[in-house]
Write a protein that holds these residues in place. Structure first.
Motif, mmCIF file in Angstrom:
data_model
loop_
_atom_site.group_PDB
_atom_site.id
_atom_site.type_symbol
_atom_site.label_atom_id
_atom_site.label_comp_id
_atom_site.label_asym_id
_atom_site.label_seq_id
_atom_site.Cartn_x
_atom_site.Cartn_y
_atom_site.Cartn_z
ATOM 1 N N GLU A 1 60.594 37.243 47.276
ATOM 2 C CA GLU A 1 61.292 36.024 46.961
ATOM 3 C C GLU A 1 60.422 35.030 45.904
ATOM 4 N N PHE A 2 59.214 35.402 45.754
ATOM 5 C CA PHE A 2 58.419 34.282 45.342
ATOM 6 C C PHE A 2 57.476 35.145 44.090
ATOM 7 N N ALA A 3 57.134 34.278 43.180
ATOM 8 C CA ALA A 3 56.399 34.820 41.944
ATOM 9 C C ALA A 3 55.292 33.928 41.644
ATOM 10 N N THR A 4 54.212 34.614 41.139
ATOM 11 C CA THR A 4 53.153 33.713 40.806
ATOM 12 C C THR A 4 52.199 34.299 39.884
ATOM 13 N N HIS A 5 51.185 33.616 39.259
ATOM 14 C CA HIS A 5 50.316 34.160 38.509
ATOM 15 C C HIS A 5 49.377 35.146 39.170
ATOM 16 N N CYS A 6 48.652 36.228 38.433
ATOM 17 C CA CYS A 6 47.721 37.091 38.879
ATOM 18 C C CYS A 6 46.920 37.114 38.005
ATOM 19 N N TYR A 7 45.818 38.176 38.210
ATOM 20 C CA TYR A 7 44.738 38.197 37.455
ATOM 21 C C TYR A 7 44.909 38.766 36.272
ATOM 22 N N ARG A 8 45.886 39.613 35.971
ATOM 23 C CA ARG A 8 46.083 40.365 34.784
ATOM 24 C C ARG A 8 46.733 39.172 33.777
ATOM 25 N N ASP A 9 46.852 38.034 34.113
ATOM 26 C CA ASP A 9 47.302 36.979 33.073
ATOM 27 C C ASP A 9 46.123 36.422 32.452
ATOM 28 N N MET A 10 45.044 36.822 32.807
ATOM 29 C CA MET A 10 44.029 36.529 32.125
ATOM 30 C C MET A 10 43.626 37.290 30.807
ATOM 31 N N PRO A 11 43.215 36.864 29.687
ATOM 32 C CA PRO A 11 42.666 35.474 29.544
ATOM 33 C C PRO A 11 43.670 34.735 28.889
ATOM 34 N N GLN B 1 39.901 40.261 49.728
ATOM 35 C CA GLN B 1 39.941 41.410 48.848
ATOM 36 C C GLN B 1 40.724 40.939 47.674
ATOM 37 N N VAL B 2 40.354 41.242 46.683
ATOM 38 C CA VAL B 2 41.335 41.171 45.419
ATOM 39 C C VAL B 2 41.292 42.559 44.485
ATOM 40 N N THR B 3 42.523 42.348 43.570
ATOM 41 C CA THR B 3 42.709 43.376 42.987
ATOM 42 C C THR B 3 43.388 42.917 41.423
ATOM 43 N N PRO B 4 43.609 43.587 40.400
ATOM 44 C CA PRO B 4 44.147 42.878 39.252
ATOM 45 C C PRO B 4 45.269 42.465 39.412
ATOM 46 N N ASP B 5 46.250 42.703 40.336
ATOM 47 C CA ASP B 5 47.694 42.295 40.889
ATOM 48 C C ASP B 5 47.416 41.444 41.969
ATOM 49 N N SER B 6 46.221 40.891 42.504
ATOM 50 C CA SER B 6 46.300 39.913 43.327
ATOM 51 C C SER B 6 46.799 38.526 42.610
ATOM 52 N N PRO B 7 47.483 37.591 43.706
ATOM 53 C CA PRO B 7 47.744 36.332 43.129
ATOM 54 C C PRO B 7 46.659 35.655 42.798
ATOM 55 N N GLU B 8 46.459 34.719 41.674
ATOM 56 C CA GLU B 8 45.233 33.657 41.351
ATOM 57 C C GLU B 8 45.993 32.541 41.002
ATOM 58 N N ALA B 9 45.012 31.453 41.120
ATOM 59 C CA ALA B 9 45.227 30.038 40.419
ATOM 60 C C ALA B 9 44.923 29.870 38.972
ATOM 61 N N LEU B 10 45.933 29.938 38.224
ATOM 62 C CA LEU B 10 45.609 29.914 36.668
ATOM 63 C C LEU B 10 46.508 28.791 36.165
ATOM 64 N N GLU B 11 47.295 28.167 36.898
ATOM 65 C CA GLU B 11 48.401 27.227 36.369
ATOM 66 C C GLU B 11 47.557 25.810 35.703
ATOM 67 N N GLU B 12 46.280 25.494 36.214
ATOM 68 C CA GLU B 12 45.662 24.827 35.551
ATOM 69 C C GLU B 12 45.217 24.533 34.211
ATOM 70 N N VAL B 13 45.255 26.025 33.418
ATOM 71 C CA VAL B 13 45.287 26.066 32.425
ATOM 72 C C VAL B 13 46.283 25.517 31.385
#
Length: 498
Positions: A210-220, A251-263
């Motif tokens: 149901e939910f979608a968020t940023h993940c590590y792959r969105d960097m940089p 534990q984290v992977t490239p597809d783990s959710p991450e806090a990137l919205e502040e950019v």
């Protein structure tokens, strides 16, 4: 600005086509084949007939490679130029201005760095950058993890926000059809001071369809997620999970959710980010930001749920959203904000520990500090910038952040400010009680956010464990501050969802 966009498009288009034709790999293969031909000629173990046969075969292969290199090279230049020529005919840009930009020293340096990273950095080398954007403090940015080319790519992203904003408009047009099915309805914002359990809550929500968020792959290149996703797919690969540097077992992977919205926030609201503190948002408006943010949220939904984005909701974990709860309520009246809180003494002890940890990391590697500042993590270390709720920062008794009292004062100022809002928009969650009885806590969360997949959300309960409380030495904290801490904590427990 149009000439920068045009120059960037030319370089990006050229690199995409070079990658598509695999020109770098084929040029290396051509060189290797030429070396093999020389070895054949010099060989004393082969007969003349064998040499002739092998050389004829090599000649055919070389001819094919030369044809591909010539054709691919011409197409890689002509196609981007053709698009720029068409853009000039439509009155969108000037080719002369684009060529001047392409030849300018700054653009030549940036485009050369990008070309080297894209064409010559091994996928394994580029892929390890996912682990640099880790958690609340993005802490795994250390010299041993980043190569010089990795850093060059990130510095390129850090210093081209204006160009990325312009490219984001192009994304809107390029992906208009896919984005049309993405709606910004009832978004969920998870926020609190760091170390309050926000990451775990984000992972619970992210585990549902149901939910979608940023993940590590969105960097940089966070500001242009769709273009970066299409561009970076050529070197993406699966990586086993690793523990993040916080030392908390997550534990984290490239597809783990991450806090990137502040950019996104720091790109548009620079006036709120002072050298030593962050100024809370009041009744402010910025139409350009609002349009960009809504479009960005749709792009994240599209990328995470490409098969079926219908009914998918945006969820974010952003600690600094505690500084703009009123503005978020104004922008998204149907949104839900979850604010976890912990036992204040264990919470602030964890904050102090992480602050000292990242002071050490930033001392050892200055790039870690640059990286954290660029993606908007001001929680700990050299870049610490507390949110100045109700001017507490100027009035504080504890001037140094290397003390438990400082973090207790910050904790009081933060949650006192949130409690004073008296808004149904804010939903306080007792994180300690949540971990003691995760089934009950997740059931309440599912009801609060009106989840369409409550059973999936409930399934996260098995992975939730209560952190062990520790004995905290408060002997150096004033009695008045301890009394205020306990008072705020009791008020939070009274308002808690669970």
């Amino acid at each position: 600005m149009s000439h920068w966009i045009g120059a960037t498009l030319f370089v990006v288009g050229f690199l995409i086509l070079v990658q598509s034709f695999q020109l770098v790999e084929k040029s290396k293969k051509t060189t290797a084949m030429g070396g093999r031909s020389l070895d054949i000629i010099r060989s004393s173990q082969l007969s003349e007939e064998e040499k002739e046969s092998l050389l004829q075969k090599n000649a055919k292969d070389l001819f094919g490679l030369f044809f591909i290199l010539a054709f691919g090279g011409i197409v890689s230049v002509i196609l981007p130029l053709g698009l720029l020529w068409l853009a000039e005919k439509l009155g969108w840009l000037s080719l002369d201005a684009v060529f001047k930009t392409l030849l300018s020293p700054v653009f030549l340096i940036l485009s050369t760095i990008l070309a080297v990273v894209v064409l010559f950095v091994k996928p394994s080398q580029t892929q390890k950058t996912w682990q640099q954007s880790n958690g609340e403090a993005s802490s795994q940015v250390q010299a041993s993890n980043f190569s010089g080319l990795d850093r060059a790519l990130y510095y390129l992203a850090f210093n081209t926000s204006t160009a990325q904003i312009a490219l984001a408009d192009m994304e809107d047009s390029m992906f208009a059809k896919e984005l049309s099915s993405c709606r910004i309805e009832r978004p969920v914002f998870i926020t609190a001071l760091p170390r309050a359990g926000t990451t775990l809550l984000l992972e619970c929500f992210d585990s549902t369809p149901e939910f979608a968020t940023h993940c590590y792959r969105d960097m940089p290149f966070v500001l242009i997620p769709c273009l970066w996703d299409r561009f970076s797919k050529s070197f993406q690969k699966n990586i086993e999970s690793q523990e993040r540097a916080h030392g908390d077992g997550m534990q984290v992977t490239p597809d783990s959710p991450e806090a990137l919205e502040e950019v996104v926030w720091k790109t548009f609201w620079k006036r709120h980010y002072h050298k030593d503190r962050i100024i809370p948002w009041e009744n402010e408006t910025d139409r350009e930001f609002e349009d960009f943010f809504r479009s960005h949220m749709r792009k994240i939904i599209m990328l995470r749920k490409q098969v079926d984005a219908e009914g998918v909701r945006y969820v974010s974990k952003n600690n600094l959203n505690i500084a703009r709860t009123k503005l978020l309520n104004q922008l998204f009246p149907d949104s839900i904000m979850i604010i976890p809180f912990r036992d204040p003494f264990n919470h602030t002890a964890s904050l102090l520990k992480q602050h000292r940890n990242f002071l050490r990391i930033h001392q050892e590697d200055s790039f870690a500090s640059d990286y954290m500042r660029a993606i908007g993590h001001y929680d700990f270390g050299k870049n610490l910038c507390p949110v100045d709720f109700d001017s507490w920062f100027e009035k504080r008794e504890s001037k140094e952040a290397d003390s438990l009292a400082f973090w207790l004062e910050y904790w009081v100022a933060s949650y006192r400010h949130l409690l004073a809002q008296r808004s149904n928009f804010l939903n306080f969650l007792n994180y300690d009680a949540f971990c003691e009885n995760p089934e009950h806590g997740l059931r309440i969360l599912a009801e609060v956010v009106d989840s369409s997949h409550p059973e999936t959300l409930m399934a996260s309960a098995t992975s939730i464990h209560h952190p062990r409380p520790k004995d905290i030495d408060t002997s150096m904290v004033s009695s008045s501050l301890l009394e205020e801490v306990n008072l705020i904590y009791e008020q939070l427990k009274e308002k808690s969802l669970n």
